[in-house]
Design a protein around this motif. Sequence first.
Motif, PDB file in Angstrom:
ATOM      1  N   UNK A 139      35.028  45.155  46.168  1.00  0.00           N
ATOM      2  CA  UNK A 139      35.341  43.840  45.829  1.00  0.00           C
ATOM      3  C   UNK A 139      35.927  43.214  46.614  1.00  0.00           C
ATOM      4  N   UNK A 140      37.332  43.865  47.076  1.00  0.00           N
ATOM      5  CA  UNK A 140      38.183  43.211  47.861  1.00  0.00           C
ATOM      6  C   UNK A 140      37.581  42.990  49.392  1.00  0.00           C
ATOM      7  N   UNK A 141      36.629  44.060  49.653  1.00  0.00           N
ATOM      8  CA  UNK A 141      36.201  43.929  51.105  1.00  0.00           C
ATOM      9  C   UNK A 141      35.194  42.834  51.202  1.00  0.00           C
ATOM     10  N   UNK A 142      34.371  42.626  50.099  1.00  0.00           N
ATOM     11  CA  UNK A 142      33.332  41.672  50.039  1.00  0.00           C
ATOM     12  C   UNK A 142      33.901  40.216  50.171  1.00  0.00           C
ATOM     13  N   UNK A 143      35.266  39.984  49.587  1.00  0.00           N
ATOM     14  CA  UNK A 143      36.266  38.987  49.458  1.00  0.00           C
ATOM     15  C   UNK A 143      36.893  38.717  50.786  1.00  0.00           C
ATOM     16  N   UNK A 144      37.646  39.822  51.291  1.00  0.00           N
ATOM     17  CA  UNK A 144      38.328  39.435  52.550  1.00  0.00           C
ATOM     18  C   UNK A 144      37.681  40.069  53.990  1.00  0.00           C
ATOM     19  N   UNK A 145      36.876  41.222  53.773  1.00  0.00           N
ATOM     20  CA  UNK A 145      36.230  41.763  55.007  1.00  0.00           C
ATOM     21  C   UNK A 145      35.350  41.099  55.806  1.00  0.00           C
ATOM     22  N   UNK A 146      34.946  41.629  56.632  1.00  0.00           N
ATOM     23  CA  UNK A 146      33.973  41.193  57.808  1.00  0.00           C
ATOM     24  C   UNK A 146      32.532  40.791  56.937  1.00  0.00           C
ATOM     25  N   UNK A 147      32.186  41.303  56.144  1.00  0.00           N
ATOM     26  CA  UNK A 147      30.915  40.946  55.469  1.00  0.00           C
ATOM     27  C   UNK A 147      30.963  40.126  54.284  1.00  0.00           C
ATOM     28  N   UNK A 148      31.831  39.089  54.636  1.00  0.00           N
ATOM     29  CA  UNK A 148      32.095  38.013  53.266  1.00  0.00           C
ATOM     30  C   UNK A 148      30.719  37.044  53.569  1.00  0.00           C
ATOM     31  N   UNK A 149      30.782  36.177  52.215  1.00  0.00           N
ATOM     32  CA  UNK A 149      29.928  35.239  52.073  1.00  0.00           C
ATOM     33  C   UNK A 149      28.321  35.459  52.518  1.00  0.00           C
ATOM     34  N   UNK A 150      28.029  36.495  51.857  1.00  0.00           N
ATOM     35  CA  UNK A 150      26.785  37.108  51.944  1.00  0.00           C
ATOM     36  C   UNK A 150      26.090  37.580  53.315  1.00  0.00           C
TER      37      UNK A 150
END
Length: 159
Positions: A139-150
């Motif tokens: 969840x943190x990676x989705x929120x802050x990582x390279x692969x954010x925003x779909x």
Amino acid sequence: MSEPVSPPPLPVTWRPRRGRIVPYGCAVLIVAGSVIMAALIAEPFKLPDRVAIVLFACAVAFVLHLLGRVRVEADEEGVTIVNAIRTHRYTWPEVLDVTLLVGDPWPKIDFSDGRTIGAMGIQGSEKPRARRATAELAALIRERGEARNGQPKGGEPKD
């Protein structure tokens, strides 16, 4: 499927429970046993022999400490993976994904430079805790990582 997990507040540290109790408990027993053995050992053994016994036990305790210190830390800047021998530090844009497959000893974290590093700080043997910690890290990676925003991991936005 499991329900989505919201990212935990930062900073957060994941550590194994048994992965700390066992090595540190064994280290204490080994050092205490060697001290007792050095004090009570038969007369042919001299002081240098007794000191060597205790020093060897301390060396074993140090190796056990390396196993007991493992952890995964996440903060505002990125992720720190402390494994037995090496410590890795990555910023959020460098982190792509985390996966924990059934039977894996620990999750694997994929990075933008092509590396995949095992995160020993989350022990797969602690099944519910490991799944929860992996889901929180994802969840943190989705929120802050390279692969954010779909966006797909590592690339262009979807059409």
